[in-house]
Design an enzyme around this catalytic site. Structure first.
Site, PDB file in Angstrom:
ATOM      1  CE  LYS A 164      -4.135   1.873   2.254  1.00 20.72           C
ATOM      2  NZ  LYS A 164      -5.185   1.625   3.260  1.00 20.72           N
ATOM      3  CD  GLU A 187     -18.772  -3.043   9.493  1.00 18.82           C
ATOM      4  OE1 GLU A 187     -18.016  -2.208   8.960  1.00 18.82           O
ATOM      5  OE2 GLU A 187     -18.980  -4.179   9.013  1.00 18.82           O
ATOM      6  NE  ARG A 201     -21.102  -3.951   5.667  1.00 23.26           N
ATOM      7  CZ  ARG A 201     -20.040  -4.112   4.893  1.00 23.26           C
ATOM      8  NH1 ARG A 201     -19.134  -3.180   4.831  1.00 23.26           N
ATOM      9  NH2 ARG A 201     -19.876  -5.208   4.178  1.00 23.26           N
TER      10      ARG A 201
END
Length: 645
Positions: free
Chosen positions: A288, A377, A405
């Site tokens: 990244k 979540e 969610r």
């Protein structure tokens, strides 16, 4: 400042143009694409490190696959800047995340190359599998579906649900796992360790390479087929490493890991995989922030750094002559530590957002009492519920948009059992440049309908501290929601002493006449500004900070409706089923009659822009509140003006 793309990149207006280039030119295209992303984001802002990590993959995919006929789904969407630039949006890329500009995420209405809207994570495999199944059903045997899943998105349960189905769906699907060990913060959990084991196993990787080199020399076509070669390779891989068995147990053919920054290897591999039918997964290793050294070294900081000097790496910060209020997130992060130091029952939980939610402060200081559970979540909420059954006081911090969610877990595992979990909804309301996938528009409405819930919102930092203090008291026995916005509050001296707030009690901030303004949460500050403006025009509204949308302060509301026949409600949430609706329900139930105007997020999708621009668009900023007051009192204003004249 005009930003000019490189020589090759400026000639690429679609993947068809990319395909005209030779394989040898792709290295140069990658260099130019990476530099263009750096140039634009440094000046105009946006997500940064994630897209740098998939430059080679973006080029290889559009070079090999027949997009948009072949369908490419990005997950999570902030990886897709290179994809956008290669698919006809290069010259408009500077408008990325700006008001009325390009979306920061793939968006179906923006381009035919954006096959699926992906602002939330872990949806790509399900969506791409649906596309692959549809292609099979429609007889489109040459149509390919590819899901690129990365930046921690594989940790979510939905990804595993989709892989479980993909393995038996007999559809032509390629899953590319972009493994960079990062989401916004470093990845956590057993899966991360599992993938690291695959990636770093020297025995596995050496034998795999030796096997493929040997097989490549065998005379395919003379009694030894390509499928036979694959079977030999897979069986040898299984002898050396059991790691690949997780995916293969799900009946996904596993390939890799390979270097995700080797464009030649990527092109060759994707070309081969395009011809192999059925469900399969390609594991690539990337960095990244690749190509920008500072982003490679501190990937969390450079996930979305804002504007910066691309040469020095200095991040541009606003300069202020006076002390500024802290972010609500930081007030939460520091306050939970203060509370936890006094109450050893307090725990903290967040799904992959420790930096964004500022729970990282507690994780650094109290690692045994605060947990990042990954992009999960649902698990975060039920884990919190489990902790609560043992007498612990859990602050479960989830962005409002992501809490959607876990709605079932809040109902089934928290509310029905009346467990005193504290649900801190960060980024409530219109969040700004991330747009509709991230706006926290619906939490008031979807939580207000659930029994046993306490739903609150602070108007300032001190109120946030006091609500947190109240929520962790032994006398608080119900699930307790605290919603607050992204960004700065209004108090510089915010570290006020903790005080208990009586649950369900609002407060009258200012008495007035003719019209009452009822606010919920931070927009109360917009009303305060509007009242200052209106005062100069001889208009004197009353202002009530309701604090709790559930339970409502009925005593205070009786006072309001007994005195005022004109009422304005203001909220940073959808007006459908939200705070204003709760006030109307009270009014009807108690047979009051009044002219009520509800200000908040309208019943439509609000696109991206700065919060200030979006509040103005939706009409509940200070200007919008003042305009509504004047409109409701227009007859009185006309009379006053006439008399004054």
């Amino acid at each position: 400042m005009e930003i000019t793309p490189g020589h090759l990149l400026k000639g690429i207006d679609s993947p068809a143009d990319l395909k005209k280039l030779s394989r040898e030119q792709l290295h140069k295209v990658c260099d130019e694409l990476r530099q263009y992303i750096i140039d634009v984001v440094s000046v105009h802002g946006g997500h940064f490190a994630a897209s740098l990590g998939v430059v080679e993959l973006s080029v290889a995919l559009h070079y090999i696959y027949n997009t948009p006929y072949d369908q490419l789904v990005w997950d999570v969407g902030h990886q897709a800047y290179g994809h956008k630039i290669l698919t006809g949006r290069r010259d408009n890329f500077y408008t990325n995340r700006k008001y009325h500009g390009l979306s920061g995420f793939p968006k179906r209405g923006e381009s035919e190359y954006d096959t699926f809207g992906v602002g939330h994570s872990s949806t790509s495999i399900s969506a791409a599998l649906g596309m692959a199944m549809a292609a099979k059903y429609k007889g489109e045997t040459d149509r390919k579906s590819v899901a690129v899943i990365g930046d921690g998105a594989m940790t979510a349960g939905m990804a595993f649900e989709a892989m479980n189905h993909a393995g038996v769906a007999d559809s032509d699907l390629l899953i590319i796992l972009n493994d960079n060990c990062m989401s916004i913060d470093p990845n956590v959990g057993a899966l991360k360790e599992y993938l690291t084991d695959i990636s770093l196993s020297p025995t596995y990787n050496k034998l795999k390479d030796d096997v493929w080199k040997a097989l490549g020399k065998l005379p395919v076509g003379k009694g030894f087929t390509r499928s036979m070669a694959h079977k030999v390779a897979e069986s040898l891989k299984g002898m050396v490493s059991s790691s690949a068995n997780l995916f293969e147990a799900l009946k996904l053919r596993y390939f890799g890991p390979i270097d995700g920054h080797n464009i030649t290897k990527l092109v060759d591999t994707l070309k081969d995989l395009r011809e192999i039918p059925g469900p399969k997964i390609l594991h690539i290793i990337t960095v990244k922030g690749k190509g920008y050294s500072l982003a490679e070294k501190d990937q969390t900081k450079w996930h979305a750094p804002g504007l910066f000097d691309k040469i020095t790496g200095e991040i541009v910060k606003k300069k202020f002559t006076a002390p500024q209020p802290p972010k609500y997130q930081d007030v939460f992060g520091h306050s939970i530590i203060e509370l936890a130091e006094k109450n050893d029952k307090i725990m903290g939980v967040t799904p992959a957002m420790p930096s964004g939610s500022s729970l990282k402060f507690m994780m650094d200081k109290m690692p045994h009492r605060s947990f990042d559970v990954g992009i999960c979540e649902q698990h975060a909420v039920t884990l919190s519920a489990g902790l609560a059954t043992q007498g612990l006081r859990v602050f479960c911090n989830i962005y409002s948009s992501f809490m959607q969610r876990a709605f079932d877990q809040v109902v089934h595992d928290v509310a029905i059992q009346k467990l005193p979990v504290v649900l801190c909804l960060d980024r409530a309301g219109l969040v700004g440049e991330d747009g509709p996938t991230h706006h926290g528009a619906y939490d008031i409405a979807y939580f207000r309908c659930i029994p046993n819930m306490v739903i609150s919102a602070p108007m300032n930092e001190s109120e946030l501290r006091n609500l947190m203090f109240t929520a962790q008291l032994e006398s608080t026995t119900s699930p307790f929601v605290i919603r607050y916005p992204r960004g700065e509050g209004v108090m510089t001296n915010w570290q006020t002493p903790f005080e208990e707030i009586q649950i369900g009690k609002g407060r009258k901030i200012k008495d007035g006449e003719d019209v009452a303004i009822l606010t919920f949460g931070h927009p109360g500050n917009f009303a305060t500004s509007a009242i200052r403006e209106l005062k100069t025009q001889g208009i004197n509204p009353a202002h009530y900070d309701i604090r709790f949308v559930k339970p409502l302060d009925e005593e205070l509301l009786h006072e309001v409706f007994a005195k005022f026949d004109k009422v304005i409600t203001v909220e940073d949430g959808t007006i459908v089923g939200g705070f204003g609706s709760a006030i109307l329900e009270f009014m009807v139930a108690n047979e009051y009659r009044a002219d009520v105007k509800m200000l908040g997020i309208p019943d439509r999708i609000v696109e991206h822009g700065t919060p200030k621009e979006l509040h103005r668009e939706c009409g509940y900023d200070a200007q919008g509140i003042a305009e509504t007051v004047r409109e409701m009192l227009k007859d009185k204003v006309r009379v006053s003006t006439f008399i004054g004249g």
